[in-house]
Scaffold this motif. Sequence first.
Motif, PDB file in Angstrom:
ATOM      1  N   PHE A  11      40.183  38.992  33.257  1.00 44.14           N
ATOM      2  CA  PHE A  11      39.661  40.008  34.169  1.00 44.14           C
ATOM      3  C   PHE A  11      38.312  40.550  33.724  1.00 44.14           C
ATOM      4  O   PHE A  11      37.631  41.233  34.483  1.00 44.14           O
ATOM      5  N   PHE A  14      35.677  36.428  33.601  1.00 40.58           N
ATOM      6  CA  PHE A  14      35.281  35.581  34.722  1.00 40.58           C
ATOM      7  C   PHE A  14      33.801  35.789  35.040  1.00 40.58           C
ATOM      8  O   PHE A  14      33.229  36.836  34.740  1.00 40.58           O
ATOM      9  N   THR A  17      33.999  35.461  40.593  1.00 45.40           N
ATOM     10  CA  THR A  17      35.010  35.984  41.501  1.00 45.40           C
ATOM     11  C   THR A  17      36.408  35.970  40.888  1.00 45.40           C
ATOM     12  O   THR A  17      36.783  35.038  40.191  1.00 45.40           O
ATOM     13  N   ALA A  18      37.136  37.036  41.197  1.00 48.00           N
ATOM     14  CA  ALA A  18      38.562  37.127  40.891  1.00 48.00           C
ATOM     15  C   ALA A  18      39.237  37.451  42.221  1.00 48.00           C
ATOM     16  O   ALA A  18      38.945  38.477  42.840  1.00 48.00           O
ATOM     17  N   TRP A  19      40.096  36.546  42.670  1.00 47.26           N
ATOM     18  CA  TRP A  19      40.743  36.684  43.980  1.00 47.26           C
ATOM     19  C   TRP A  19      42.253  36.624  43.812  1.00 47.26           C
ATOM     20  O   TRP A  19      42.766  35.787  43.068  1.00 47.26           O
ATOM     21  N   ARG A  20      42.982  37.495  44.519  1.00 50.67           N
ATOM     22  CA  ARG A  20      44.439  37.542  44.373  1.00 50.67           C
ATOM     23  C   ARG A  20      45.144  37.472  45.714  1.00 50.67           C
ATOM     24  O   ARG A  20      44.707  38.083  46.688  1.00 50.67           O
ATOM     25  N   LYS A  65      29.856  40.849  39.966  1.00 53.62           N
ATOM     26  CA  LYS A  65      31.094  40.084  40.141  1.00 53.62           C
ATOM     27  C   LYS A  65      31.877  40.650  41.329  1.00 53.62           C
ATOM     28  O   LYS A  65      31.673  41.792  41.727  1.00 53.62           O
ATOM     29  N   PHE A  67      35.754  41.304  43.053  1.00 52.41           N
ATOM     30  CA  PHE A  67      37.217  41.386  43.033  1.00 52.41           C
ATOM     31  C   PHE A  67      37.667  41.427  44.482  1.00 52.41           C
ATOM     32  O   PHE A  67      37.221  42.290  45.246  1.00 52.41           O
ATOM     33  N   TRP A 117      46.321  34.873  40.895  1.00 54.27           N
ATOM     34  CA  TRP A 117      44.895  35.179  40.814  1.00 54.27           C
ATOM     35  C   TRP A 117      44.156  33.846  40.726  1.00 54.27           C
ATOM     36  O   TRP A 117      44.632  32.911  40.068  1.00 54.27           O
ATOM     37  N   PHE A 119      40.418  32.606  39.514  1.00 52.80           N
ATOM     38  CA  PHE A 119      39.190  33.028  38.836  1.00 52.80           C
ATOM     39  C   PHE A 119      38.123  31.948  38.988  1.00 52.80           C
ATOM     40  O   PHE A 119      38.335  30.801  38.586  1.00 52.80           O
ATOM     41  N   ASP A 120      36.995  32.338  39.562  1.00 51.82           N
ATOM     42  CA  ASP A 120      35.827  31.454  39.672  1.00 51.82           C
ATOM     43  C   ASP A 120      36.153  30.101  40.306  1.00 51.82           C
ATOM     44  O   ASP A 120      35.514  29.091  40.000  1.00 51.82           O
TER      45      ASP A 120
END
Length: 175
Positions: A11, A14, A17-20, A65, A67, A117, A119-120
């Motif tokens: 968290f 990265f 991008t961090a996408w959930r 970045k 989220f 999640w 990440f990238d």
Amino acid sequence: MIPFGEVAHLFEDFAHTAWRLETRRGYASDRVGPKWKRFQRGEALGYEPDQPWHASVRRQTEQGKRFERVRLVDDPPTEGQRFLLTSGPGNVEAGEDIRNMYRAEALRLGLPDYDFWLFDSRIVMKFVIDDQDETLGVYLLEDAETVVHACQVRDMAWHYAIATAEFQAQVPSTV
């Protein structure tokens, strides 16, 4: 499977991008957290600059970045989902872009029924959650098939999901 704490550095580490995707009807960690009692008393759960998650998101987004997350919501929302709808605007103010989608739409689209999640667009953190909504651990996956599938899920979910404020206007009794 590894403990979530062993990969929490992602968290911060990265690059873009961090996408959930959040699929659960509630989370045990929410029910034991300090905001839960405030939520049950009907108190506002806004942005808290000193709260660790909000502070981290703010730091990361100030670096450019992103989220982002899509939350699945039942109709009517469960108590756990009402909590997330109530606390969501604080996360948005911290810098997250949170969108929501009714579970029926997610099922129609064939979205997965597990949380993860991405990440990238290269690392998938897939959660293992028990029947009591307790996170048991995660899998870190970097194989091409899993990552491409997660990217496709992200793109589809993001396209159909509704921004937090607009979604909340559709379900005003929850917030």
